[in-house]
Design an enzyme around this catalytic site. Sequence first.
Site, PDB file in Angstrom:
ATOM      1  N   ALA A   1      -5.037  -2.691   5.898  1.00  0.00           N
ATOM      2  CA  ALA A   1      -6.361  -2.239   6.328  1.00  0.00           C
ATOM      3  C   ALA A   1      -7.368  -2.421   5.198  1.00  0.00           C
ATOM      4  O   ALA A   1      -7.001  -2.462   4.019  1.00  0.00           O
ATOM      5  CB  ALA A   1      -6.318  -0.767   6.744  1.00  0.00           C
TER       6      ALA A   1
ATOM      7  N   GLY B   1       0.809  -1.210   0.000  1.00  0.00           N
ATOM      8  CA  GLY B   1       0.000   0.000   0.000  1.00  0.00           C
ATOM      9  C   GLY B   1       0.843   1.262   0.000  1.00  0.00           C
ATOM     10  O   GLY B   1       2.072   1.218  -0.108  1.00  0.00           O
ATOM     11  N   GLN B   2       0.176   2.402   0.167  1.00  0.00           N
ATOM     12  CA  GLN B   2       0.871   3.691   0.087  1.00  0.00           C
ATOM     13  C   GLN B   2       1.960   3.823   1.149  1.00  0.00           C
ATOM     14  O   GLN B   2       3.121   4.094   0.839  1.00  0.00           O
ATOM     15  CB  GLN B   2      -0.131   4.836   0.262  1.00  0.00           C
ATOM     16  CG  GLN B   2      -1.186   4.929  -0.812  1.00  0.00           C
ATOM     17  CD  GLN B   2      -2.078   6.126  -0.589  1.00  0.00           C
ATOM     18  OE1 GLN B   2      -1.701   7.259  -0.896  1.00  0.00           O
ATOM     19  NE2 GLN B   2      -3.268   5.912  -0.060  1.00  0.00           N
TER      20      GLN B   2
ATOM     21  N   THR C   1      -9.850  -0.336   3.385  1.00  0.00           N
ATOM     22  CA  THR C   1     -10.015   1.120   3.258  1.00  0.00           C
ATOM     23  C   THR C   1     -11.064   1.516   2.217  1.00  0.00           C
ATOM     24  O   THR C   1     -11.195   2.711   1.909  1.00  0.00           O
ATOM     25  CB  THR C   1      -8.680   1.785   2.893  1.00  0.00           C
ATOM     26  OG1 THR C   1      -8.184   1.218   1.672  1.00  0.00           O
ATOM     27  CG2 THR C   1      -7.652   1.587   4.004  1.00  0.00           C
TER      28      THR C   1
ATOM     29  N   ASP D   1      -0.854 -13.631   6.026  1.00  0.00           N
ATOM     30  CA  ASP D   1      -2.269 -13.289   6.037  1.00  0.00           C
ATOM     31  C   ASP D   1      -2.641 -12.804   7.434  1.00  0.00           C
ATOM     32  O   ASP D   1      -2.735 -13.598   8.379  1.00  0.00           O
ATOM     33  CB  ASP D   1      -3.094 -14.523   5.664  1.00  0.00           C
ATOM     34  CG  ASP D   1      -4.593 -14.267   5.671  1.00  0.00           C
ATOM     35  OD1 ASP D   1      -5.001 -13.113   5.932  1.00  0.00           O
ATOM     36  OD2 ASP D   1      -5.359 -15.216   5.427  1.00  0.00           O
TER      37      ASP D   1
ATOM     38  N   TYR E   1     -16.558   1.644   8.049  1.00  0.00           N
ATOM     39  CA  TYR E   1     -15.098   1.753   8.029  1.00  0.00           C
ATOM     40  C   TYR E   1     -14.589   2.336   9.344  1.00  0.00           C
ATOM     41  O   TYR E   1     -13.699   1.780   9.986  1.00  0.00           O
ATOM     42  CB  TYR E   1     -14.668   2.630   6.852  1.00  0.00           C
ATOM     43  CG  TYR E   1     -13.221   3.067   6.906  1.00  0.00           C
ATOM     44  CD1 TYR E   1     -12.186   2.147   6.802  1.00  0.00           C
ATOM     45  CD2 TYR E   1     -12.897   4.420   7.066  1.00  0.00           C
ATOM     46  CE1 TYR E   1     -10.854   2.551   6.860  1.00  0.00           C
ATOM     47  CE2 TYR E   1     -11.579   4.836   7.121  1.00  0.00           C
ATOM     48  CZ  TYR E   1     -10.562   3.894   7.024  1.00  0.00           C
ATOM     49  OH  TYR E   1      -9.242   4.297   7.092  1.00  0.00           O
TER      50      TYR E   1
END
Length: 297
Positions: free
Chosen positions: A68, A17-18, A70, A44, A133
Amino acid sequence: MFIPPTKPVILVTGSDGQLGQELRHWARDQDEYEILFTNRYTMDVTSPKDVLNIFSKWRPSFCIHCAAYTAVDKAEEEHSQAYLINRDAVQNLVRAAQEVGTKLINISTDYVYHSVQDHPIRETDLCTPKSIYGKSKRAGEKELEQSSVEWINIRVSWLYSSYANNFVKTMLRLGAQREELTIVADQIGAPTYARDLAHDIMNIIQQVLNTNVGVKEHYNYSNAGQTNWADFARAIFSVSKISCTVHETSTEAYGAPAPRPLWSVMDKSKIKTTFDLDITSWKHALTRCLLVIDSVV
Protein backbone atom coordinates in the site's frame (compact mmCIF):
# COMPACT_ATOMS: atom_id res chain seq x y z
CA MET A 1 12.28 -26.54 -14.15
CA PHE A 2 9.33 -25.12 -12.19
CA ILE A 3 7.57 -27.80 -10.13
CA PRO A 4 4.01 -26.80 -9.17
CA PRO A 5 3.46 -26.85 -5.40
CA THR A 6 1.35 -29.63 -3.91
CA LYS A 7 0.02 -27.47 -1.03
CA PRO A 8 -2.38 -24.52 -1.22
CA VAL A 9 -0.42 -21.43 -2.24
CA ILE A 10 -0.77 -18.12 -0.41
CA LEU A 11 0.73 -15.12 -2.18
CA VAL A 12 1.64 -12.12 -0.02
CA THR A 13 2.23 -8.66 -1.50
CA GLY A 14 4.18 -5.99 0.36
CA SER A 15 6.02 -8.61 2.37
CA ASP A 16 8.73 -6.17 3.49
CA GLY A 17 6.23 -4.09 5.48
CA GLN A 18 4.96 -4.52 9.02
CA LEU A 19 2.21 -7.04 8.33
CA GLY A 20 4.19 -8.80 5.62
CA GLN A 21 7.08 -9.42 7.99
CA GLU A 22 4.73 -10.65 10.71
CA LEU A 23 3.30 -13.12 8.17
CA ARG A 24 6.87 -14.22 7.45
CA HIS A 25 7.33 -14.77 11.18
CA TRP A 26 4.14 -16.86 11.32
CA ALA A 27 5.21 -18.89 8.28
CA ARG A 28 8.36 -20.17 9.97
CA ASP A 29 6.42 -22.65 12.08
CA GLN A 30 3.91 -23.98 9.54
CA ASP A 31 3.95 -26.52 6.72
CA GLU A 32 0.29 -26.47 5.62
CA TYR A 33 0.79 -23.88 2.88
CA GLU A 34 3.28 -22.84 0.26
CA ILE A 35 3.68 -19.12 0.94
CA LEU A 36 5.09 -16.86 -1.74
CA PHE A 37 6.31 -13.57 -0.28
CA THR A 38 6.63 -10.80 -2.86
CA ASN A 39 7.80 -7.20 -2.83
CA ARG A 40 8.08 -4.44 -5.43
CA TYR A 41 11.11 -6.15 -6.98
CA THR A 42 9.68 -9.67 -7.33
CA MET A 43 6.13 -8.66 -8.32
CA ASP A 44 5.26 -5.10 -9.23
CA VAL A 45 1.61 -4.83 -8.20
CA THR A 46 1.22 -1.75 -10.42
CA SER A 47 2.08 -3.82 -13.51
CA PRO A 48 -0.89 -5.85 -14.87
CA LYS A 49 1.48 -8.07 -16.87
CA ASP A 50 3.77 -8.76 -13.92
CA VAL A 51 0.88 -9.63 -11.63
CA LEU A 52 -0.79 -11.92 -14.18
CA ASN A 53 2.49 -13.72 -14.90
CA ILE A 54 3.04 -14.53 -11.21
CA PHE A 55 -0.57 -15.57 -10.65
CA SER A 56 -0.56 -17.77 -13.76
CA LYS A 57 2.64 -19.49 -12.69
CA TRP A 58 1.79 -20.08 -9.01
CA ARG A 59 -2.04 -20.19 -9.19
CA PRO A 60 -2.46 -19.07 -5.55
CA SER A 61 -5.51 -20.10 -3.58
CA PHE A 62 -5.27 -16.83 -1.64
CA CYS A 63 -3.56 -13.48 -2.03
CA ILE A 64 -3.02 -11.36 1.07
CA HIS A 65 -2.62 -7.84 -0.29
CA CYS A 66 -0.47 -5.90 2.19
CA ALA A 67 1.25 -3.57 -0.29
CA ALA A 68 0.00 0.00 0.00
CA TYR A 69 0.89 3.64 -0.31
CA THR A 70 0.74 4.72 3.36
CA ALA A 71 2.50 8.11 3.39
CA VAL A 72 -0.65 9.89 4.51
CA ASP A 73 0.65 13.46 4.27
CA LYS A 74 2.71 12.99 1.09
CA ALA A 75 -0.38 11.55 -0.60
CA GLU A 76 -1.96 15.01 -0.50
CA GLU A 77 0.59 16.01 -3.15
CA GLU A 78 1.31 12.63 -4.76
CA HIS A 79 -2.26 11.88 -5.87
CA SER A 80 -1.30 9.77 -8.86
CA GLN A 81 1.13 7.60 -6.93
CA ALA A 82 -1.36 7.00 -4.13
CA TYR A 83 -4.09 5.92 -6.56
CA LEU A 84 -1.65 3.86 -8.63
CA ILE A 85 -0.74 1.73 -5.61
CA ASN A 86 -3.95 1.82 -3.56
CA ARG A 87 -6.50 1.52 -6.39
CA ASP A 88 -4.88 0.37 -9.62
CA ALA A 89 -2.88 -2.39 -7.94
CA VAL A 90 -6.09 -3.86 -6.52
CA GLN A 91 -7.58 -3.76 -10.02
CA ASN A 92 -4.56 -5.69 -11.32
CA LEU A 93 -4.89 -8.29 -8.58
CA VAL A 94 -8.63 -8.63 -9.24
CA ARG A 95 -8.05 -9.32 -12.94
CA ALA A 96 -5.37 -11.91 -12.24
CA ALA A 97 -7.49 -13.50 -9.49
CA GLN A 98 -10.37 -13.84 -11.92
CA GLU A 99 -8.11 -15.73 -14.31
CA VAL A 100 -6.93 -18.35 -11.82
CA GLY A 101 -9.65 -18.42 -9.12
CA THR A 102 -7.69 -16.74 -6.33
CA LYS A 103 -9.46 -15.36 -3.26
CA LEU A 104 -8.24 -11.90 -2.26
CA ILE A 105 -7.71 -10.66 1.30
CA ASN A 106 -7.24 -6.90 1.09
CA ILE A 107 -5.85 -4.80 3.93
CA SER A 108 -7.55 -1.41 4.14
CA THR A 109 -7.85 1.35 6.71
CA ASP A 110 -10.11 3.16 9.17
CA TYR A 111 -9.44 6.31 7.08
CA VAL A 112 -12.16 5.21 4.65
CA TYR A 113 -14.86 6.08 7.21
CA HIS A 114 -14.32 9.59 8.62
CA SER A 115 -18.08 9.87 9.19
CA VAL A 116 -18.95 8.66 12.72
CA GLN A 117 -18.21 10.06 16.17
CA ASP A 118 -21.00 8.86 18.44
CA HIS A 119 -20.61 5.06 18.41
CA PRO A 120 -18.04 2.40 17.51
CA ILE A 121 -17.89 2.38 13.72
CA ARG A 122 -19.74 -0.45 12.02
CA GLU A 123 -19.01 -1.77 8.54
CA THR A 124 -22.42 -0.49 7.44
CA ASP A 125 -21.60 3.11 8.39
CA LEU A 126 -20.97 5.58 5.60
CA CYS A 127 -17.54 5.85 4.01
CA THR A 128 -16.72 9.52 3.47
CA PRO A 129 -12.90 9.66 3.40
CA LYS A 130 -11.41 13.14 3.48
CA SER A 131 -7.70 12.50 2.81
CA ILE A 132 -6.22 11.39 -0.51
CA TYR A 133 -4.89 8.34 1.31
CA GLY A 134 -8.36 7.43 2.56
CA LYS A 135 -9.99 8.17 -0.80
CA SER A 136 -7.43 6.06 -2.69
CA LYS A 137 -7.90 3.13 -0.29
CA ARG A 138 -11.68 3.39 -0.65
CA ALA A 139 -11.23 3.38 -4.44
CA GLY A 140 -9.32 0.11 -4.07
CA GLU A 141 -12.17 -1.34 -2.03
CA LYS A 142 -14.61 -0.43 -4.80
CA GLU A 143 -12.52 -2.46 -7.25
CA LEU A 144 -13.23 -5.47 -5.03
CA GLU A 145 -16.93 -4.68 -4.69
CA GLN A 146 -17.37 -4.42 -8.46
CA SER A 147 -15.53 -7.67 -9.21
CA SER A 148 -16.65 -11.27 -9.49
CA VAL A 149 -13.80 -12.62 -7.36
CA GLU A 150 -14.23 -13.81 -3.78
CA TRP A 151 -12.69 -11.26 -1.43
CA ILE A 152 -12.41 -10.22 2.20
CA ASN A 153 -11.59 -6.60 3.00
CA ILE A 154 -10.11 -5.87 6.46
CA ARG A 155 -10.10 -2.26 7.67
CA VAL A 156 -7.31 -1.76 10.20
CA SER A 157 -6.45 1.15 12.50
CA TRP A 158 -3.13 2.35 13.97
CA LEU A 159 -1.00 -0.59 12.82
CA TYR A 160 2.33 -1.23 14.56
CA SER A 161 4.83 -4.06 14.86
CA SER A 162 8.30 -4.98 16.01
CA TYR A 163 9.24 -4.70 12.32
CA ALA A 164 9.61 -1.68 10.00
CA ASN A 165 8.74 1.90 10.96
CA ASN A 166 5.74 2.76 13.11
CA PHE A 167 4.52 4.87 16.04
CA VAL A 168 5.71 2.47 18.74
CA LYS A 169 9.27 2.29 17.46
CA THR A 170 9.36 6.05 16.87
CA MET A 171 8.25 6.68 20.45
CA LEU A 172 10.90 4.29 21.78
CA ARG A 173 13.57 6.17 19.83
CA LEU A 174 12.38 9.70 20.64
CA GLY A 175 11.54 8.85 24.26
CA ALA A 176 15.12 7.71 24.81
CA GLN A 177 16.47 10.91 23.27
CA ARG A 178 14.21 13.59 24.77
CA GLU A 179 12.81 14.52 28.15
CA GLU A 180 9.43 15.59 26.79
CA LEU A 181 7.25 15.21 23.69
CA THR A 182 4.06 16.89 22.48
CA ILE A 183 1.55 14.46 20.98
CA VAL A 184 -1.98 14.73 19.61
CA ALA A 185 -4.67 13.73 22.13
CA ASP A 186 -7.98 14.35 20.33
CA GLN A 187 -7.77 11.45 17.87
CA ILE A 188 -9.47 8.44 19.50
CA GLY A 189 -8.95 4.93 18.20
CA ALA A 190 -7.44 1.54 18.89
CA PRO A 191 -3.94 0.32 17.99
CA THR A 192 -3.47 -2.91 16.03
CA TYR A 193 -0.54 -5.22 16.70
CA ALA A 194 0.39 -6.62 13.29
CA ARG A 195 1.38 -9.99 14.78
CA ASP A 196 -2.17 -10.47 16.09
CA LEU A 197 -3.58 -9.45 12.72
CA ALA A 198 -1.28 -11.88 10.88
CA HIS A 199 -2.33 -14.73 13.18
CA ASP A 200 -6.02 -13.96 12.70
CA ILE A 201 -5.70 -13.63 8.92
CA MET A 202 -4.32 -17.16 8.82
CA ASN A 203 -7.22 -18.33 11.00
CA ILE A 204 -9.59 -16.70 8.53
CA ILE A 205 -7.89 -18.36 5.56
CA GLN A 206 -8.21 -21.78 7.16
CA GLN A 207 -11.93 -21.28 7.72
CA VAL A 208 -12.55 -19.90 4.24
CA LEU A 209 -10.57 -22.78 2.74
CA ASN A 210 -12.76 -25.29 4.59
CA THR A 211 -16.19 -23.64 4.43
CA ASN A 212 -15.96 -20.51 2.22
CA VAL A 213 -17.55 -18.57 5.07
CA GLY A 214 -17.62 -14.78 5.16
CA VAL A 215 -16.45 -13.85 1.65
CA LYS A 216 -17.37 -10.67 -0.24
CA GLU A 217 -17.60 -8.71 3.01
CA HIS A 218 -15.89 -5.79 4.75
CA TYR A 219 -14.56 -6.28 8.28
CA ASN A 220 -13.16 -3.99 10.97
CA TYR A 221 -10.07 -5.08 12.89
CA SER A 222 -7.96 -3.68 15.71
CA ASN A 223 -7.05 -4.76 19.20
CA ALA A 224 -9.78 -4.25 21.81
CA GLY A 225 -10.37 -1.06 23.73
CA GLN A 226 -9.64 2.54 22.85
CA THR A 227 -7.09 5.27 23.54
CA ASN A 228 -5.59 8.41 22.00
CA TRP A 229 -2.11 8.96 20.59
CA ALA A 230 -0.83 10.78 23.69
CA ASP A 231 -2.02 8.04 26.05
CA PHE A 232 -0.69 5.40 23.66
CA ALA A 233 2.73 7.04 23.93
CA ARG A 234 2.44 7.16 27.73
CA ALA A 235 1.67 3.43 27.78
CA ILE A 236 4.72 2.73 25.61
CA PHE A 237 6.94 4.72 27.97
CA SER A 238 5.40 3.13 31.07
CA VAL A 239 5.92 -0.46 29.91
CA SER A 240 9.41 0.34 28.61
CA LYS A 241 10.34 2.31 31.75
CA ILE A 242 11.25 5.41 29.75
CA SER A 243 11.15 8.73 31.62
CA CYS A 244 9.66 11.04 29.01
CA THR A 245 6.87 13.52 29.76
CA VAL A 246 4.04 13.65 27.23
CA HIS A 247 2.31 16.98 26.64
CA GLU A 248 -0.97 17.04 24.74
CA THR A 249 -1.95 19.01 21.66
CA SER A 250 -4.86 19.02 19.22
CA THR A 251 -5.02 17.82 15.65
CA GLU A 252 -5.74 21.38 14.52
CA ALA A 253 -2.75 22.79 16.38
CA TYR A 254 -0.46 20.05 15.10
CA GLY A 255 -1.38 21.09 11.55
CA ALA A 256 -0.60 17.97 9.48
CA PRO A 257 -1.29 18.38 5.73
CA ALA A 258 -3.75 15.46 5.54
CA PRO A 259 -6.99 15.41 7.54
CA ARG A 260 -7.11 12.68 10.18
CA PRO A 261 -10.28 11.08 11.55
CA LEU A 262 -10.86 12.17 15.14
CA TRP A 263 -12.84 8.98 15.85
CA SER A 264 -11.49 5.60 14.73
CA VAL A 265 -12.97 3.28 17.34
CA MET A 266 -14.32 0.40 15.27
CA ASP A 267 -16.87 -2.26 16.16
CA LYS A 268 -15.16 -5.64 15.69
CA SER A 269 -18.16 -7.85 16.46
CA LYS A 270 -18.65 -8.87 12.82
CA ILE A 271 -15.17 -10.31 12.29
CA LYS A 272 -15.14 -11.88 15.76
CA THR A 273 -18.49 -13.61 15.23
CA THR A 274 -17.96 -14.66 11.62
CA PHE A 275 -14.56 -16.23 12.21
CA ASP A 276 -14.73 -16.98 15.94
CA LEU A 277 -11.78 -14.74 16.78
CA ASP A 278 -10.63 -13.83 20.28
CA ILE A 279 -9.19 -10.32 20.00
CA THR A 280 -7.00 -9.23 22.92
CA SER A 281 -6.78 -5.73 24.43
CA TRP A 282 -4.45 -3.16 22.94
CA LYS A 283 -2.56 -2.84 26.25
CA HIS A 284 -1.85 -6.57 26.38
CA ALA A 285 -0.82 -6.59 22.72
CA LEU A 286 1.51 -3.62 23.25
CA THR A 287 3.24 -5.35 26.15
CA ARG A 288 3.86 -8.45 24.03
CA CYS A 289 5.22 -6.38 21.14
CA LEU A 290 7.59 -4.46 23.41
CA LEU A 291 8.92 -7.75 24.80
CA VAL A 292 9.65 -8.86 21.23
CA ILE A 293 11.43 -5.58 20.45
CA ASP A 294 13.39 -5.87 23.72
CA SER A 295 14.53 -9.38 22.85
CA VAL A 296 16.10 -8.32 19.53
CA VAL A 297 17.72 -5.06 20.63
